[in-house]
Design a protein around this motif. Structure first.
Motif, short mmCIF file in Angstrom:
data_model
loop_
_atom_site.label_atom_id
_atom_site.label_comp_id
_atom_site.label_asym_id
_atom_site.label_seq_id
_atom_site.Cartn_x
_atom_site.Cartn_y
_atom_site.Cartn_z
N ALA A 29 0.81 -1.21 0.00
CA ALA A 29 0.00 0.00 0.00
C ALA A 29 0.85 1.26 0.00
O ALA A 29 0.36 2.35 -0.33
N MET A 30 2.13 1.14 0.35
CA MET A 30 3.01 2.31 0.35
C MET A 30 3.54 2.63 -1.04
O MET A 30 3.71 3.79 -1.38
N THR A 54 0.37 11.85 1.77
CA THR A 54 -0.31 10.56 1.76
C THR A 54 0.68 9.41 1.94
O THR A 54 0.33 8.36 2.49
N TYR A 58 0.78 7.66 5.95
CA TYR A 58 0.62 6.21 6.03
C TYR A 58 1.72 5.60 6.90
O TYR A 58 1.45 4.76 7.77
N LEU A 62 1.03 3.93 10.51
CA LEU A 62 1.36 2.52 10.57
C LEU A 62 2.11 2.20 11.86
O LEU A 62 1.91 1.14 12.46
N SER A 93 -9.44 0.72 1.30
CA SER A 93 -8.88 0.61 -0.04
C SER A 93 -9.97 0.76 -1.10
O SER A 93 -9.79 1.48 -2.10
N ARG A 109 -6.55 7.31 3.52
CA ARG A 109 -5.21 6.75 3.69
C ARG A 109 -4.89 6.56 5.17
O ARG A 109 -4.21 5.60 5.55
N PHE A 110 -5.40 7.47 6.00
CA PHE A 110 -5.24 7.32 7.45
C PHE A 110 -5.91 6.03 7.92
O PHE A 110 -5.30 5.23 8.65
N GLN A 112 -6.71 3.40 6.13
CA GLN A 112 -6.02 2.26 5.54
C GLN A 112 -4.78 1.91 6.37
O GLN A 112 -4.50 0.73 6.61
N ALA A 113 -4.06 2.93 6.82
CA ALA A 113 -2.87 2.70 7.63
C ALA A 113 -3.23 2.12 8.99
O ALA A 113 -2.49 1.27 9.52
N SER A 117 -1.81 -1.35 10.26
CA SER A 117 -1.08 -1.39 11.52
C SER A 117 -1.56 -2.54 12.40
O SER A 117 -0.75 -3.30 12.96
N SER A 350 8.53 3.57 12.40
CA SER A 350 7.61 4.35 11.59
C SER A 350 7.71 5.84 11.89
O SER A 350 7.65 6.66 10.97
#
Length: 396
Positions: A29-30, A54, A58, A62, A93, A109-110, A112-113, A117, A350
């Motif tokens: 995803a990164m 973004t 992430y 994470l 996603s 994106r937040f 998703q991370a 995580s 991270s």
């Protein structure tokens, strides 16, 4: 005394097939959308700085999320944290594939991370639960590193192909679909491995007081941060300044990961010869050597494969030597609070990568080699200094 969890019923290949997708997806995803990063400001109606956010957001989330999910997994178990995180990752996603403006994109994106995580910390806590005292432990860490090297090799290429054929939204839809498949597999086969005791009530303070923990966590940060700065700057250097096409960029980018894959095949023998501390030290020296080559290329050449990618090959070897030993070096002695220890380990990495890496890109120019050279140099010197302090303390 802690009660050991049930023996992992799967063979090593089956266990890897079960666990590796979550680790791979968190990394994928990164970088899968790197080929479209230069075009995203126009697609989302925003600035390059917001698109860079973004990537950085992430990475930071994470790590920070693991400070929450690590202790939670020690209390309620690995399986529910994994399943919940994977479902959130999949939902975010799919939502990213449907958004058209910058603010929702950053917010998703937040989320998703956050999902990545939770899944990541549950996966690595499970590895510690099952393999900490088994000979397969060394093998599984090496195989995880090898598989993760495929992510930067194949991710941008896959992203470029998907975007070219189906459009950039299909990149995030693909991440969601893969997460759904991995979650369905886990629902059927992932049993709980958390030690059946009140181990979660053990204080985490010894982790914070451990010099080896901080030394090897810093080493992990130096290695992964170098790669983060590389993939943050590579599109702008190679596409923006060297004139590479998106596909040509993806192929050039992939060569660094191929070097990592090749090095992984031989790393076990070198680690056995040099030991954990010696392997980390040599990894840092290779980062310094690569940084020197980058500076020479920046001062005396133009952006090209020779001046930007070849120095990264040297750094890639150093990254493998470092990440092959940093987990064992940092997490020894914390098996009964594996969730919390793994969470802090990844959180430190991270935060350092997300904050220091982003600052280097923003302050030193993301379309030059200076951010990568500066980050690798400073971090490698800090790690070598920490190793020296640790040796002096051990002798004392």
């Amino acid at each position: 005394m802690p009660v050991k969890p049930p023996v992992w019923a799967s063979s090593l290949p089956a266990a890897l097939l079960l666990m590796a997708p979550f680790d791979i997806l968190a990394s994928l995803a990164m970088d899968i959308y790197l080929p479209v990063v230069p075009a995203m400001p126009g697609m989302l109606g925003t600035s390059p700085a917001v698109v860079q956010l973004t990537l950085s957001l992430y990475m930071v989330v994470l790590g920070l999320g693991q400070l929450v999910f690590g202790p939670v997994s020690d209390r309620i178990g690995r399986r529910p944290v994994l399943i919940g995180g994977a479902l959130l990752f999949a939902a975010a996603s799919f939502a990213l594939a449907a958004t058209s403006t910058a603010v929702p994109f950053v917010a998703l994106r937040f989320l998703q991370a956050v999902g990545a995580s939770a899944a990541l910390v549950a996966t690595f806590a499970t590895v510690r639960d099952v393999y900490a005292e088994r000979p397969e432990g060394v093998t599984i860490y090496g195989l995880f590193s090898a598989m993760l090297a495929f992510v930067p090799a194949l991710g941008p290429i896959a992203g470029a192909v998907i975007a070219d054929v189906f459009g950039w939204r299909a990149i995030f839809a693909t991440l969601g679909a893969l997460a759904v498949l991995a979650t369905l597999n886990a629902l059927l086969r992932w049993h709980e491995t958390r030690p059946a005791t009140a181990a979660a009530r053990r204080s985490a303070l010894p982790i914070f007081r451990s010099m080896p923990f901080w030394t090897y966590s810093l080493g992990f940060s130096a290695a992964m941060g170098t790669f983060f700065v590389f993939f943050s700057t590579a599109p702008r250097v190679l596409i923006g300044r060297a004139g590479y096409s998106e596909f040509a960029f993806s192929l050039a980018f992939a060569t660094a990961a191929v070097v990592m894959i090749a090095t992984t095949r031989f790393a076990k023998g070198f680690v056995a010869r040099w030991g954990i501390a010696g392997s980390l030290a040599r990894g840092m020296l290779l980062l310094l050597a690569g940084a020197f080559l980058l500076v020479a290329g920046q001062l005396f050449g133009a952006p090209s494969f020779m001046t930007f990618i070849l120095p990264m090959w040297v750094m890639a070897v150093g990254i493998v030597f470092a990440v092959s030993v940093t987990a064992n070096g940092a997490l020894q002695g914390f098996d009964d609070v594996a969730g919390s220890a793994v969470a802090l380990y990844f959180c430190v990495q991270s935060l350092i990568v997300g904050i220091a890496g982003t600052l280097s890109v923003v302050l030193l120019g993301g379309d030059t080699a200076w951010p990568l050279a500066a980050f690798a140099t400073i971090m490698a010197l800090l790690v070598l200094a920490a190793l020296a302090v640790s040796r002096r303390r051990a002798r004392a």
